[in-house]
Write an enzyme that holds these catalytic residues in place. Sequence first.
Site, PDB file in Angstrom:
ATOM      1  N   ASP A  96       0.878  -1.162   0.000  1.00  0.00           N
ATOM      2  CA  ASP A  96       0.000   0.000   0.000  1.00  0.00           C
ATOM      3  C   ASP A  96       0.919   1.217   0.000  1.00  0.00           C
ATOM      4  OD1 ASP A  96      -3.156   0.663   1.694  1.00  0.00           O
ATOM      5  OD2 ASP A  96      -2.086   1.764   0.133  1.00  0.00           O
TER       6      ASP A  96
HETATM    7  C1  GLC Z   1      -4.182   4.441  -0.263  1.00  0.00           C
HETATM    8  C2  GLC Z   1      -5.097   3.307   0.188  1.00  0.00           C
HETATM    9  C3  GLC Z   1      -5.222   2.188  -0.824  1.00  0.00           C
HETATM   10  C4  GLC Z   1      -5.098   2.762  -2.227  1.00  0.00           C
HETATM   11  C5  GLC Z   1      -3.668   3.268  -2.374  1.00  0.00           C
HETATM   12  C6  GLC Z   1      -3.460   3.932  -3.743  1.00  0.00           C
HETATM   13  O1  GLC Z   1      -3.438   4.939   0.810  1.00  0.00           O
HETATM   14  O2  GLC Z   1      -4.817   2.700   1.436  1.00  0.00           O
HETATM   15  O3  GLC Z   1      -6.500   1.566  -0.623  1.00  0.00           O
HETATM   16  O4  GLC Z   1      -5.356   1.764  -3.206  1.00  0.00           O
HETATM   17  O5  GLC Z   1      -3.301   4.180  -1.330  1.00  0.00           O
HETATM   18  O6  GLC Z   1      -4.224   5.073  -3.821  1.00  0.00           O
END
Ligand code: GLC
Length: 728
Positions: free
Chosen positions: A287
């Site tokens: 993430d």
């Molecule tokens: C965010 C979220 C995740 C998302 C990623 C890209 O912090 O936790 O769900 O897909 O970053 O935006």
Amino acid sequence: MKSFTTLTLLLIAQGICMAQTPIYKNKKAPTESRVEDLLKRMTLDEKILQLNQGTVGDNNNPNNNGFKKPSFAEGIGSLIDFSADPAFRNSIQKRAMEETRLGIPILFGYDVIHGFRTVYPISLAQGCSFNTELVQQMCAVSAKETKLSGVDWTFSPMIDVARDPRWGRVSEGYGEDPYTNAMFGVASVRGYQGNQLDAPYSIAACLKHFVGYGMSEGGRDYHYADISPQSLWETYMVPYQAGIKAGAATVMSGFNDISGIPASANHYTLTEVLKNRWSHDGFVVSDWGSVEQLMAQGVAKDRKEAGLKAFMAGVDMDMEDDVYSQNLKQLITEKKIPMTRIDDAVKRVLRIKFRLGLFDSPYTPIVEQRYLQPESKVVAQQLAAESMVLLKNDQHILPITAATSKIALVGPLAKDQEDLLGNWHAHGEAADITTILDGLQKEFGQKVQFNYAKGCAFDGTDESLIAEAVEAARKSDIIIACIGEKAGWTGENTSRSTIALPAIQEKLIAELKKTGKPLVLILGNGRPLELMRLQPMADAILEMWQPGITAGDALASILSGRVNPSGKLDITFPLTTGQIPTYYDMRQAARPYSGKYQDIPTDPLYWFGYGLSYTNFNYAPIQLSSASIRKNQKLTATVEVKNTGATTGKEAVLWYISAPASSISRPMKELKYFEKKEIAAGTKIIYKFELDPIRDLSFPDADGKRHLEAGTFTLMAGDQKIKFELTD
Ligand code: GLC
């Protein structure tokens, strides 16, 4: 003779040509041959670049803005593309294909959670439809908009089982039940990926956030998650195992830790289970910054150690924080990371790129009319209507009858647009939303006069607008009060200490109630709400959720009775915040009839699976193919459901099991199957459940091994239940 010579020369030329075209560029060659051929041509630097993800376009996630400015190295493996501009994307791709040594295409990703530009209901609402076919259709249509916008990969579906509605991300998944999350996760994967990843409108799915993120303590986002191995397998792993079995191309590791071992550094979940046991051959992306965050979580002293731990645990691609690009080479030099692991990760990334067809069709066709197409709007409205849940309807006050000529339409959501999009609405635009007022006026035409008054803001203490709303109510036959949450009150980093609505909204309802007029509450929210004080004041309550662009149309179709509400809750509504966590598949208490709260009732206001209709569905006794089965036998259960009312409607039959005394204490009941059908007024339909003991009656132990124990089980559907024996 001449033709023979010509043919021979042609064959020789073709042979030479083939010999000069590398296997990885030969679209007829098997994917694995292309992966292996390309890998052996790559330098270490080129390999490491494939394991990094950057961004392009304006990052609109306020929680991540501080991490990194949009810049990226040529030849990078992936980019999060916020631009929605296929031409811009193609220009970047052209550089990768033509100006880098090997011409490896970039994989463009983005958060398409419930629509790209056509915005559908939030996922928590979708789950209430109990219509997986419709959600699969929605994901397929959404994938087309996404692909035509230059994005090949969505960071969706989010399938984190969530039982603490203080956690704002409860809006992004399919509620409290493992099986429901599993079924909608599978439907989403199938919708996004289609039958083959290189089809014109297929995009790669990404199961997230692996695993246990919904258990963040106290509903505080990004926080510690204490998950017993038993709960890990019984609850949180279930949707992911189903999603991997359905062929999900990628997985995203979570921010949370799992009882001390962060999800983004958890070799047991990421490699031992996901890659070895479940044979996942796609890749894991972290993430945003979750590799670097291992330092904050106290398991890495510096970025290099964070990179080592995440990479060796099984995170293949590093989202955004540049830990891999800045440290992997050194770690290889220090022989802390073997080349076999680098090659494994690179092959996983390349494999998905080949399967997506990116090497052979790296560019997005430019289609101007790609958004808000008729096919999208039809699906959007049907799904919005089927996601809405009728929670209360005293004296059948709904649907609104022809006798009604004046409606007071009040509340902060009555003319709102932005907030009905919900969170994570990608490139959705507020102007696309049909407001509730517009939808009602369209539906009821000149037959009804609408007296609109805002009544109050979403929060704050300004009571000055209430009088106007009360006046509107006084001169109307019925009040429709549209209250709830702003889009930004749910989603990432939006935890709230209470699930009650702000006092000003409750004050508005209390003042409206004093008029004595019939009062219909329409709820627009992204989490279960505390309705303890509101529920008694309302004659009817419809949970609308955040329905997306067809909000007003879908709501109006239900209020007019043209559509019969068919939604059932995929998450329990506690009576108050203090009751959290309360969910349907809790284990039996040692003293079931005591141990309750002394200050409030212990039961929630509305259980998982609850939802009313404008008609009545009568369940006949469940029929079984046998009263006793052996462990290797299947059991066929049927239940006849009759629509005894005057209105045709859809009914989702939810089949639950309850286990006998077992070697571990098991949930009081577990959903094992559901099916939704339309039943015409006055007719009846048979629903069937083919019960497989291994799949439906077994339970996992603390390492995921399934156990099946004989005994007397109970099977439930609607208000019917029946016992049967499972013998050895
Ligand atoms: C965010 C979220 C995740 C998302 C990623 C890209 O912090 O936790 O769900 O897909 O970053 O935006």
